[in-house]
Design a protein around this motif. Structure first.
Motif: not given
Ligand SMILES: *Cc1c(COP(=O)(O)O)cnc(C)c1O
Length: 386
Positions: A26-37, A249-261
């Motif tokens: 739902k965000s502005d970036f689904i790839t190369q956005g803030p989630a990967v960083k 992509s940010d979609i993948h990174a968002a999942l990865g970040l959530s999983q990392l917790s």
């Protein structure tokens, strides 16, 4: 009896993971956005490395690692035969010559004595490798201190394939800290410790190497003002090298970040399941792969090995378990047996410890949401007649 096949490994996804992905969609970036960083920062912090570069898979990460360390046609690189083919393929993507070092039967990891011997021989023949890819088999860290002390006199670069070993420790240091290596690679494929769907990451303490990995993973293109001439217009970019699109992509990174917790909890559960298996199966005529003193395994795999005294063959046990809807897997068919590698001149008998390992091993189910462990234990006891 279970209605459907219990897999040997699987992902654990909950609502917080789903929400994280939906939020990104739902965000502005689904790839190369803030989630990967954010994901890169979180991984680096977790494994105590200076840098983390997220990419589309561990295979891409291994390829980029070899490229960043300048592996090319006229070089040689070594890895182990007991791994997924990707560990070796990375070397061949760079058109380098490949050779293998055999493993220790107790851990499935590279054998330092055999490495030492092979290095001395290679020195005499003037055939030293430029880099070595070690694999932290099943979640057990290789003996990195010894490996580094053997490789450093020859200036051989070290890449850790830690696809199995996110959350593992080697002498109180998290795997990925790169204390004894140049680069360390993790996989986020769904059967691994945490998942981003498909995905991988490379950790390092070398700022220049990290920048090179970033560049090569995104077409070799930079828009970085520092790297362009002073009067570069605002739209300007430059391709500095022949790179690839290996971005996450940010979609993948968002999942990865959530999983990392959830990582610490995943490792705790995997260790509990492993200890249960070790305890419950200890009287059966089989062997186990266990971490040596000072190592905490992430227990990506739980492997049993048949012995001479085992009443059934490995194939019989595999078929019996499958009939009872217990999924199992063989890790791994030796890489040098694969037709592609056989065509390069490798043959059966070249690496006896890996071959013997392959002939006797069987991976049984282990993953955080495994609820059928008691059933699996009872079935194994029956199959092995105790
Ligand atoms: C899974 C795995 C890979 C490849 O990981 P991908 O993310 O699927 O590319 C590489 N090496 C080892 C040891 C693995 O287990």
């Amino acid at each position: 009896m279970y209605q459907s096949m219990i897999p040997y490994g699987r992902q654990f996804i909950d609502n917080s993971d789903i929400e994280a992905v939906v939020d990104t969609l739902k965000s502005d970036f689904i790839t190369q956005g803030p989630a990967v960083k954010q994901f890169e920062k979180a991984i680096a912090k977790k494994v105590k490395a200076k840098h983390a570069v997220a990419v589309s898979s561990a295979t891409a990460a291994l390829h980029l690692s070899c490229l960043a360390l300048d592996l090319s046609e006229n070089d040689t690189a070594w890895t182990v035969p007991l791994s997924f083919v990707a560990s070796a393929n990375a070397i061949k993507y760079c058109k380098a010559t490949i050779d293998f070092v055999d493993i220790c039967p107790d851990t499935g990891c590279i054998c330092p004595e055999q490495l030492s011997k092979k290095l001395k021989q290679a020195e005499k023949l003037n055939k030293l490798p430029k880099l070595l890819i070690v694999v932290h088999f099943s979640g057990i860290s290789c003996d990195m201190k010894t490996i580094a002390s053997l490789c450093h006199p020859y200036n051989i670069k070290i890449v850790e394939d830690a696809s199995h070993a996110l959350g593992a420790y080697y002498h109180n240091e998290p795997v990925g800290s790169c204390l004894y290596s140049d680069l360390c690679v993790f996989s986020f494929h769904p059967v691994k410790i945490i998942t981003s769907g498909e995905g991988g990451v490379i950790t390092s303490n070398d700022t220049q190497l990290a920048q090179k990995l970033k560049l090569l993973g995104s077409h070799g293109i930079t828009k970085d003002k520092d790297k362009l001439h002073d009067d570069a217009p605002p739209w300007y970019y430059e391709q500095k090298d022949l790179g690839f699109n290996y971005r996450m992509s940010d979609i993948h990174a968002a999942l990865g970040l959530s999983q990392l917790s959830k990582l610490d909890n995943f490792i705790k559960i995997r260790n509990e399941l492993a200890q249960n298996y070790l305890h419950e199966l200890k009287d059966l005529p089989i062997e186990f792969i266990t971490p040596p003193e000072g190592c905490l395994s992430s227990w990506h795999l739980f492997i049993i090995k048949v012995k001479k005294e085992t009443k059934k063959t490995r194939k019989e046990i595999y078929l019996d378990l499958t009939k009872l809807n217990i999924g199992c897997q063989i890790h791994y068919i030796p890489i040098h047996w694969q037709p592609y590698y056989a065509n390069l001149g490798f043959k059966k008998g070249d690496y006896l410890d890996s071959e013997k390992f392959y002939e006797t091993c069987l991976s049984i189910p282990i993953y955080p949401s495994l609820t059928e462990q008691r059933y699996i234990v009872e079935c194994l006891k029956k199959i092995l007649c105790i």
